[in-house]
Design a protein around this motif. Structure first.
Motif, PDB file in Angstrom:
ATOM      1  N   LEU A 243      34.917 -30.876 -15.551  1.00 10.03           N
ATOM      2  CA  LEU A 243      35.343 -32.035 -14.786  1.00 10.03           C
ATOM      3  C   LEU A 243      34.122 -32.488 -13.774  1.00 10.03           C
ATOM      4  N   ILE A 244      33.831 -33.770 -13.769  1.00  4.11           N
ATOM      5  CA  ILE A 244      32.647 -34.482 -12.951  1.00  4.11           C
ATOM      6  C   ILE A 244      33.684 -35.346 -11.909  1.00  4.11           C
ATOM      7  N   TYR A 245      32.941 -35.076 -10.742  1.00  6.06           N
ATOM      8  CA  TYR A 245      33.280 -35.740  -9.585  1.00  6.06           C
ATOM      9  C   TYR A 245      32.259 -36.690  -9.025  1.00  6.06           C
ATOM     10  N   ALA A 246      32.294 -37.756  -8.821  1.00  8.45           N
ATOM     11  CA  ALA A 246      31.318 -38.452  -8.340  1.00  8.45           C
ATOM     12  C   ALA A 246      31.432 -39.490  -7.045  1.00  8.45           C
ATOM     13  N   PHE A 247      30.793 -39.423  -6.322  1.00  7.55           N
ATOM     14  CA  PHE A 247      30.794 -39.965  -4.783  1.00  7.55           C
ATOM     15  C   PHE A 247      29.898 -40.950  -4.367  1.00  7.55           C
ATOM     16  N   TYR A 248      30.415 -42.110  -4.272  1.00  2.21           N
ATOM     17  CA  TYR A 248      29.461 -43.383  -4.055  1.00  2.21           C
ATOM     18  C   TYR A 248      29.337 -43.821  -2.538  1.00  2.21           C
ATOM     19  N   HIS A 249      27.986 -44.202  -2.186  1.00  2.00           N
ATOM     20  CA  HIS A 249      27.826 -44.827  -1.081  1.00  2.00           C
ATOM     21  C   HIS A 249      26.973 -46.245  -1.251  1.00  2.00           C
ATOM     22  N   PRO A 250      27.239 -47.139  -0.710  1.00  2.00           N
ATOM     23  CA  PRO A 250      26.489 -48.407  -0.915  1.00  2.00           C
ATOM     24  C   PRO A 250      25.081 -48.482  -0.457  1.00  2.00           C
ATOM     25  N   ARG A 251      24.744 -47.433   0.714  1.00  2.00           N
ATOM     26  CA  ARG A 251      23.119 -47.203   0.831  1.00  2.00           C
ATOM     27  C   ARG A 251      22.763 -45.884   0.742  1.00  2.00           C
ATOM     28  N   ASP A 252      21.545 -45.650   0.218  1.00  2.00           N
ATOM     29  CA  ASP A 252      20.795 -44.487   0.560  1.00  2.00           C
ATOM     30  C   ASP A 252      19.750 -44.834   1.488  1.00  2.00           C
ATOM     31  N   TRP A 253      19.702 -44.378   2.888  1.00  2.00           N
ATOM     32  CA  TRP A 253      19.232 -45.064   3.885  1.00  2.00           C
ATOM     33  C   TRP A 253      18.443 -44.180   4.661  1.00  2.00           C
ATOM     34  N   SER A 254      17.600 -44.678   5.688  1.00  2.00           N
ATOM     35  CA  SER A 254      16.927 -44.235   6.752  1.00  2.00           C
ATOM     36  C   SER A 254      16.909 -44.769   8.030  1.00  2.00           C
ATOM     37  N   GLU A 255      16.680 -44.518   9.200  1.00  2.00           N
ATOM     38  CA  GLU A 255      16.637 -45.407  10.162  1.00  2.00           C
ATOM     39  C   GLU A 255      15.080 -46.244  10.051  1.00  2.00           C
ATOM     40  N   THR A 256      14.276 -45.699   9.306  1.00  2.00           N
ATOM     41  CA  THR A 256      12.979 -46.321   9.190  1.00  2.00           C
ATOM     42  C   THR A 256      12.947 -46.775   7.522  1.00  2.00           C
ATOM     43  N   CYS A 257      13.226 -47.806   7.137  1.00  2.00           N
ATOM     44  CA  CYS A 257      13.481 -47.732   5.377  1.00  2.00           C
ATOM     45  C   CYS A 257      12.030 -48.214   4.931  1.00  2.00           C
ATOM     46  N   SER A 258      11.798 -47.837   3.877  1.00  2.00           N
ATOM     47  CA  SER A 258      10.565 -48.199   2.782  1.00  2.00           C
ATOM     48  C   SER A 258      10.889 -48.213   1.395  1.00  2.00           C
ATOM     49  N   ASN A 259      10.359 -48.654   0.453  1.00  2.00           N
ATOM     50  CA  ASN A 259      10.586 -48.352  -0.864  1.00  2.00           C
ATOM     51  C   ASN A 259      10.235 -47.134  -1.225  1.00  2.00           C
ATOM     52  N   LEU A 260       9.934 -45.874  -0.424  1.00  2.00           N
ATOM     53  CA  LEU A 260       9.879 -44.745  -0.717  1.00  2.00           C
ATOM     54  C   LEU A 260      11.233 -43.899  -0.364  1.00  2.00           C
ATOM     55  N   ASN A 261      11.828 -44.490   0.656  1.00  2.00           N
ATOM     56  CA  ASN A 261      13.047 -43.571   1.191  1.00  2.00           C
ATOM     57  C   ASN A 261      14.323 -44.220   1.267  1.00  2.00           C
ATOM     58  N   CYS A 262      14.386 -45.504   0.769  1.00  2.00           N
ATOM     59  CA  CYS A 262      15.830 -46.052   0.967  1.00  2.00           C
ATOM     60  C   CYS A 262      15.837 -46.851  -0.390  1.00  2.00           C
ATOM     61  N   HIS A 263      17.253 -46.971  -0.844  1.00  2.00           N
ATOM     62  CA  HIS A 263      17.558 -48.117  -1.925  1.00  2.00           C
ATOM     63  C   HIS A 263      18.857 -48.263  -1.918  1.00  2.00           C
ATOM     64  N   GLU A 264      19.221 -49.350  -2.470  1.00  2.00           N
ATOM     65  CA  GLU A 264      20.743 -49.689  -2.631  1.00  2.00           C
ATOM     66  C   GLU A 264      21.491 -49.031  -3.675  1.00  2.00           C
ATOM     67  N   ASN A 265      22.836 -48.803  -3.153  1.00  2.00           N
ATOM     68  CA  ASN A 265      23.671 -47.840  -4.141  1.00  2.00           C
ATOM     69  C   ASN A 265      23.133 -46.146  -4.244  1.00  2.00           C
ATOM     70  N   ASP A 266      24.233 -45.583  -4.238  1.00  2.00           N
ATOM     71  CA  ASP A 266      23.654 -44.105  -4.458  1.00  2.00           C
ATOM     72  C   ASP A 266      25.143 -43.462  -4.888  1.00  2.00           C
ATOM     73  N   LEU A 267      25.004 -42.757  -6.069  1.00  2.00           N
ATOM     74  CA  LEU A 267      26.211 -42.097  -6.844  1.00  2.00           C
ATOM     75  C   LEU A 267      25.637 -40.574  -6.946  1.00  2.00           C
ATOM     76  N   GLU A 268      26.258 -39.675  -6.482  1.00  2.00           N
ATOM     77  CA  GLU A 268      25.975 -38.342  -6.661  1.00  2.00           C
ATOM     78  C   GLU A 268      27.037 -37.078  -6.724  1.00  2.00           C
ATOM     79  N   GLY A 269      27.118 -36.203  -7.323  1.00  4.63           N
ATOM     80  CA  GLY A 269      28.226 -35.575  -7.636  1.00  4.63           C
ATOM     81  C   GLY A 269      28.168 -33.894  -7.816  1.00  4.63           C
ATOM     82  N   VAL A 270      29.102 -33.688  -8.639  1.00  5.44           N
ATOM     83  CA  VAL A 270      29.340 -32.203  -9.039  1.00  5.44           C
ATOM     84  C   VAL A 270      30.101 -32.361 -10.391  1.00  5.44           C
ATOM     85  N   LEU A 271      29.578 -31.030 -11.186  1.00  5.52           N
ATOM     86  CA  LEU A 271      30.312 -30.716 -12.422  1.00  5.52           C
ATOM     87  C   LEU A 271      31.168 -29.411 -12.247  1.00  5.52           C
TER      88      LEU A 271
END
Length: 317
Positions: A99-127
């Motif tokens: 069984l896979i469970y996947a959890f979605y967030h619209p933002r992978d974020w930081s208080e100070t964002c750059s191309n190194l530490n932030c991006h749009e969409n985030d889906l991580e999970g567990v098998l």
């Protein structure tokens, strides 16, 4: 009746000839939705007080459409849309469910964002690996979680599984919910890497605890420190759902990689693209979905009777 008994005998003989003992059939044939609800994690989501709602779970199409490169902007527009949700899938062999469970967030974020530490969409999970033991829902034996570009492996108390190619990273704790023990997972704030919950209070003392529900929609947390929030379960393979959009260029920039254009472009993946970057050349991106039995059999020893042949795998394995 004689024909049916002969078929059963032949099936049992086939299992035994490959070194697998016949698994007793449960009295009730459980559905995928029922199985997913039974083993759905109690999910501990850490939150950051600088932007609590950026850490709330939600649906991938929370804004009513499947265009993915506007989700960063849509995330704060209406908090009522950020209803708790997890996506699930079920693959099956003669000995186990995966069984896979996947959890979605619209933002992978930081208080100070750059191309190194932030991006749009985030889906991580567990098998989760669940043994068919003749009971309706089986027995939980192992978990592998996705935290960015690494997988982490865990076993619950009483499991025979031990370290294989990968070292077991800890004990998978369980919590009782609706009269049954559920595995406990934890996601960090901002980056949302997912591991097992270790039993500790969330960093900073604030966080949301999500519990699974059979309802069609989950709940929105009352605050960033809400300890009882329902999350709904959505099949990855529901009609018109995530899998149906796998070739939609508004949703995906490439196969299994979501389209996104805030900070680092196209940086989040669906389960059929999840990857651990250093666990072996034979364990290619997406194997957690396309061949979970092989992945689990490589990660762990002590797996006992364990089939690598699928009776069904919706990802095509």
């Amino acid at each position: 009746m004689k024909l049916a008994r002969s078929a059963v005998s032949l099936a049992a003989a086939a299992l035994l000839s490959t070194g697998l003992a016949a698994v007793p059939a449960p009295a009730y044939a459980v559905t995928d939705a029922e199985l997913a609800l039974r083993w759905a994690p109690i999910h501990h989501q850490d939150t950051d007080s600088s932007d609590y709602d950026a850490d709330y779970l939600t649906r991938i199409n929370f804004d009513g459409e499947w265009t993915m490169n506007d989700n960063w902007e849509a995330q704060p527009a209406s908090l009522s849309r950020l209803t708790g949700n997890a996506y699930y899938s079920v693959a099956e062999t003669s000995t186990h469910w995966f069984l896979i469970y996947a959890f979605y967030h619209p933002r992978d974020w930081s208080e100070t964002c750059s191309n190194l530490n932030c991006h749009e969409n985030d889906l991580e999970g567990v098998l989760l690996t669940v043994r068919k033991n003749g009971t309706t829902y089986g027995k939980l034996e192992a978990a592998i979680t996705v935290a960015h570009s690494d997988f982490y492996s865990y076993v619950p108390a009483g499991s025979s599984f031990v370290s294989g190619r990968e070292t077991v990273d800890g004990t998978l704790l369980t919590e009782t919910w609706s009269g049954a023990a559920h595995p406990s997972t934890f996601q960090e704030a901002k980056g949302h890497g997912l591991k097992r919950w270790d039993g500790a209070a969330p960093p900073g003392g604030d966080g949301v605890i999500y519990q699974p529900t059979s309802a069609a929609a989950g709940e929105v947390p009352a605050s960033g420190n809400d300890r009882t929030v329902a999350y709904a379960l959505t099949s990855i393979f529901t009609t018109g759902g995530l899998w149906s959009h796998r070739n939609d260029t508004a949703t995906f920039a490439s196969y299994g990689t979501f389209r996104g254009d805030n900070y680092k472009d196209n940086a989040a993946n669906a389960p059929w693209r999840w990857d651990d970057g250093n666990d072996g050349s034979d364990l290619q991106a997406g194997i957690m979905a396309t061949d979970p039995a092989y992945l689990v059999h490589q990660y762990f020893d002590g797996t006992g009777t364990f089939s690598l042949t699928y009776t069904r795998n919706p990802y095509g394995g």
